[in-house]
Each structure stands twice: as C-alpha cells, then as structure tokens.
Enzyme design. Structure first.
Site, PDB file in Angstrom:
ATOM      1  N   HIS A 206       0.796  -1.232   0.000  1.00 30.94           N
ATOM      2  CA  HIS A 206       0.000   0.000   0.000  1.00 30.94           C
ATOM      3  C   HIS A 206       0.829   1.284   0.000  1.00 30.94           C
ATOM      4  CE1 HIS A 206       1.074  -0.136   4.247  1.00 30.94           C
ATOM      5  NE2 HIS A 206       0.735   1.131   4.327  1.00 30.94           N
TER       6      HIS A 206
HETATM    7  C1  UD1 Z   1      -1.915   5.247   6.015  1.00 31.66           C
HETATM    8  C2  UD1 Z   1      -0.597   5.680   6.649  1.00 31.66           C
HETATM    9  C3  UD1 Z   1       0.399   4.541   6.561  1.00 31.66           C
HETATM   10  C4  UD1 Z   1      -0.158   3.280   7.163  1.00 31.66           C
HETATM   11  C5  UD1 Z   1      -1.492   2.944   6.489  1.00 31.66           C
HETATM   12  C6  UD1 Z   1      -2.108   1.716   7.112  1.00 31.66           C
HETATM   13  C7  UD1 Z   1      -0.042   8.067   6.526  1.00 31.66           C
HETATM   14  C8  UD1 Z   1       0.827   9.073   5.874  1.00 31.66           C
HETATM   15  N1  UD1 Z   1      -0.010   6.831   5.981  1.00 31.66           N
HETATM   16  O1  UD1 Z   1      -1.673   5.020   4.625  1.00 31.66           O
HETATM   17  O2  UD1 Z   1       1.559   4.900   7.297  1.00 31.66           O
HETATM   18  O3  UD1 Z   1       0.759   2.216   6.970  1.00 31.66           O
HETATM   19  O4  UD1 Z   1      -2.379   4.072   6.650  1.00 31.66           O
HETATM   20  O5  UD1 Z   1      -3.111   1.196   6.298  1.00 31.66           O
HETATM   21  O6  UD1 Z   1      -0.725   8.400   7.461  1.00 31.66           O
HETATM   22  N2  UD1 Z   1      -8.831   4.917   1.421  1.00 31.66           N
HETATM   23  C9  UD1 Z   1     -10.124   4.442   1.305  1.00 31.66           C
HETATM   24  N3  UD1 Z   1     -10.780   4.087   2.449  1.00 31.66           N
HETATM   25  C10 UD1 Z   1     -10.210   4.188   3.683  1.00 31.66           C
HETATM   26  C11 UD1 Z   1      -8.896   4.689   3.774  1.00 31.66           C
HETATM   27  C12 UD1 Z   1      -8.224   5.030   2.641  1.00 31.66           C
HETATM   28  O7  UD1 Z   1     -10.678   4.325   0.227  1.00 31.66           O
HETATM   29  O8  UD1 Z   1     -10.875   3.831   4.691  1.00 31.66           O
HETATM   30  C13 UD1 Z   1      -8.104   5.264   0.180  1.00 31.66           C
HETATM   31  C14 UD1 Z   1      -8.339   6.654  -0.265  1.00 31.66           C
HETATM   32  O9  UD1 Z   1      -8.343   6.663  -1.654  1.00 31.66           O
HETATM   33  C15 UD1 Z   1      -7.121   7.400   0.218  1.00 31.66           C
HETATM   34  C16 UD1 Z   1      -6.057   6.339   0.113  1.00 31.66           C
HETATM   35  O10 UD1 Z   1      -6.721   5.111   0.405  1.00 31.66           O
HETATM   36  O11 UD1 Z   1      -6.860   8.524  -0.513  1.00 31.66           O
HETATM   37  C17 UD1 Z   1      -4.914   6.533   1.056  1.00 31.66           C
HETATM   38  O12 UD1 Z   1      -5.385   6.621   2.418  1.00 31.66           O
HETATM   39  P1  UD1 Z   1      -4.523   7.431   3.513  1.00 31.66           P
HETATM   40  O13 UD1 Z   1      -5.159   7.359   4.835  1.00 31.66           O
HETATM   41  O14 UD1 Z   1      -4.189   8.765   3.003  1.00 31.66           O
HETATM   42  O15 UD1 Z   1      -3.154   6.646   3.565  1.00 31.66           O
HETATM   43  P2  UD1 Z   1      -2.869   5.077   3.565  1.00 31.66           P
HETATM   44  O16 UD1 Z   1      -2.299   4.751   2.236  1.00 31.66           O
HETATM   45  O17 UD1 Z   1      -4.014   4.272   4.078  1.00 31.66           O
END
Ligand code: UD1
Length: 358
Positions: A206
């Site tokens: 991820h």
């Molecule tokens: C975040 C953390 C990472 C951690 C990971 C665990 C930061 C910078 N990164 O990364 O360190 O290892 O969580 O999973 O804080 N999205 C959804 N649904 C959700 C959550 C996310 O669709 O419930 C999608 C969205 O398109 C979003 C993307 O995932 O833009 C990224 O989510 P984000 O919370 O920004 O970072 P992670 O990649 O999950």
C-alpha cells in the site's frame, strides 16, 4: 486522571486497543475518551477492527477522511482542538506514525497537554517516507516515549532526547495478536479460500513509493509469475485497489480479495508459507509468528525483524519477487524467537509508567 486516545487508521486501532484496556482497568475512575480521526473510514478498514478488538465506540468522530497530507493533517488539528478543550485531558495517547499521529501531537503540544507516544523511536532514515517525518515530530514533542525494541534507544539518543523520557515497554501490537491467538487459530481462513495451509504467499502492498507509480505494474507482472509457482492471495488496500484499477492490467493467477478483518487476516497470515509486504506492522507480526517475510522496500524502521531471522529486505525492486521460491527453499524451517518484551504485556508496562506519573 483524564486521558484522550487519538486513533485514525487500521494499525492504530490494533496498537491502542490493549493500552486503553490496561489503563481503564488501572484507572477505573478516570476519564478515557477515544477520538477516531476518520483517516480510515471504510467499514473493512475501520469499524470491523474496532469491533473485533473490543474497543468501545469512539466518543468523538472527526470524520477527516482522505486528502493531501496538508489537508488531512490540518483538518485533524482543526477538529481535534475543540475536543481537547472540552475533554481537558491530563494526557493524550497516540500510537504509530500516520498523519493522525502527527496532527494529534502538534495539536496537544500547542495546548500544553502532555503526550505519550506508543511505538516511539523507529527510524528508516528515509525522509521521503511521510511516516518518517511523522515519527520524528511525534518523538520530539511527546513527553513519554514508549519504545518496542532496543534499537529505538540509540535512535532517540542520537536526536538528543533525554533518557528519562524513554520507556522500553515492548510491542502493543503483539499484545493484541497474543490476546486473540486462540480466536484467530480457529478461523481457518486459508481453507475457506481453498488454500492449503503453509503452501501460499500472502501479499499486502500500500505504500505510495510502490503503488502510486510505475513500480505497481511491474509488481503485478512479477506476482503473476510467482502465482505460477505457488498460490498467491492478495487482500488489496483501497489505495492500491484504486491504482490497480487505473492500470487496467490483467492479474492472471492472482487471487485479489477485499481487505480482511483482523481475525481473518491473522488467520491467513499465521498459515502462510511466505508473506510479501511493504507494511511495517506485518513485518512485526510475521516475526512473532515465525513466518518468512519478504519486504519490498529499500529500508526498514524495524531492523529487529531482520535480526530475528524472519524478515528479508528485497529492496524496492519488483524483479526481486522472482527470487522468493528459491529463498524459501534455501531457508528451510529456520527457528526464530520473538524479540525481547514482545510477550503480550507491553500495555501493562505502559500503564505502570502512566500510573506512576499520575
Ligand atoms: C496510512 C498511513 C500509513 C499506514 C497505512 C495503514 C499516513 C501518511 N499513511 O496510509 O503509514 O501504513 O495508513 O493502512 O498516514 N482509502 C479508502 N478508504 C479508507 C482509507 C483510505 O478508500 O478507509 C483510500 C483513499 O483513496 C485514500 C487512500 O486510500 O486517498 C490513502 O489513504 P490514507 O489514509 O491517506 O493513507 P494510507 O495509504 O491508508
């Protein structure tokens, strides 16, 4: 004593659940308020975890959601400040290294509220990783630094952090895993997916460095090749799913599934023949469980997982996936032991420190 716990992402829930449990039982008359920032919001990334971990429903939902780093951090700070004004905590407890962690630490410290950071002192020495920036800020401004491996002591010392702030307590993520071991061993997730225990590779990917650019397409090609040698099962993080859809690539032989709940995932992890990941927590869980782990990154902030003998750094190089079957054959059934204090009692040690300082 009044404590506010700030969580926002899937691994945060796992790391914090035992800390809330231990502090609630040690301070039954205290106020224990849980704030969910909403960084993760899909049911499979959030509620399912809270339910399985037995975490009480959050007292405050900030519903921050996805967005750029600045937006996510700023929104969390803006919405957390009035909650902290209302709750008037003596201590804010934050785990890990995600954007919710950074925002919570900055908000609390600017209000003069002491912060306890759980999983402090990890360093990848790679400032292009958003988590590394979050870790450094969290450790600089938190009062109590709870570390899970000895190498963190040297990292914090090198940044001039005073010894009395550092507490080597062990790994709260492993507390949760150990507490639920009886339950996840019963799940039999592999067989439910038609997989023979011990035979398959479990994949999780991820991180932006891997999934947001051209390396993702190469990785999918390599995984398809691996799938011709051993079954490959891949629960796909929503971020990765979105990027894979935009690739429009074929995934022959790969079993792509939705993110799993905690018990289902640990069941699949515990019975895997090998794991390929870029996650931090999974490097730790495989170390505890003695499962061979291959990490698709150039560095790790968790070198203790390498010295324990379970984790191998492949580099940020999808071509290295091709070497996994030979590495597994060469490795055999090498025994491994969990690092010191990864024993299921870290949260109790955190509670000891907090209660002593209350
Ligand atoms: C975040 C953390 C990472 C951690 C990971 C665990 C930061 C910078 N990164 O990364 O360190 O290892 O969580 O999973 O804080 N999205 C959804 N649904 C959700 C959550 C996310 O669709 O419930 C999608 C969205 O398109 C979003 C993307 O995932 O833009 C990224 O989510 P984000 O919370 O920004 O970072 P992670 O990649 O999950």
């Amino acid at each position: 004593m009044r404590i506010v716990y700030v969580v926002g992402t899937r691994p945060n829930f796992v790391k914090t659940a035992p800390v809330i449990g231990a502090l609630r039982s040690r301070l039954p008359d205290g106020r224990h308020a849980i704030v969910h920032t909403g960084q993760h919001y899909d049911r499979l990334m959030s509620e399912v975890f809270l339910e399985e971990l037995g975490v009480p429903a959050p007292d405050h939902m900030l519903e921050v959601g996805s967005g750029s780093h600045a937006l996510q951090t700023a929104r969390t700070m803006e919405r957390l400040e009035p909650v902290l004004l209302e709750e008037r905590p003596d201590l804010v407890v934050v785990p890990g290294d995600v954007n919710s962690t950074l925002a919570a630490v900055l908000t609390a410290v600017k209000m003069g509220i002491p912060v306890a950071h759980v999983e402090s002192g990890l360093r990848s020495f790679d400032l292009t990783m958003p988590e590394e920036v979050n870790r450094i800020v969290a450790d600089r401004f938190s009062r109590d630094l709870f570390i899970h491996s000895e190498e963190a002591i040297g990292n914090l010392r090198a940044e001039g952090i005073a010894e009395e702030r550092i507490h080597f307590v062990g790994n709260t993520m492993i507390d949760t895993l150990a507490a639920l071991e009886g339950r996840f061993r019963e799940v039999g997730m592999a067989r439910r997916l038609g997989l023979e225990p011990g035979s398959y590779a479990l994949i999780t990917l991820h991180r932006p460095a891997l999934v947001d650019g051209p390396l993702l397409a190469e990785t999918v090609t390599q995984l398809a090749a691996l799938a011709s040698e051993m079954p490959v099962v891949f629960p796909v993080h929503p971020r990765t799913r979105k990027m894979m859809e935009s690739l429009d690539a074929e995934h022959p032989g790969l079993s792509l599934i939705d993110p799993l709940g905690y018990l289902d995932f640990l069941s699949l992890l515990a019975e895997a023949g090998a794991v390929l990941t870029d996650s931090g927590g999974i490097q730790e869980e495989t170390t505890y469980l003695g499962i061979p782990c291959f990490t698709l990154r150039d560095n790790t902030e968790r070198p203790v997982t390498i010295s324990a003998g379970t984790n191998t750094l492949l580099g940020l190089d999808p071509a290295a996936i091709a070497g996994i079957p030979a590495a597994l054959a060469a490795r055999g059934d090498a025994p491994s032991e969990p690092p010191p204090l990864w024993d299921g009692h870290a949260a109790e040690r955190i509670a000891d420190v907090v209660v002593a300082g209350a």
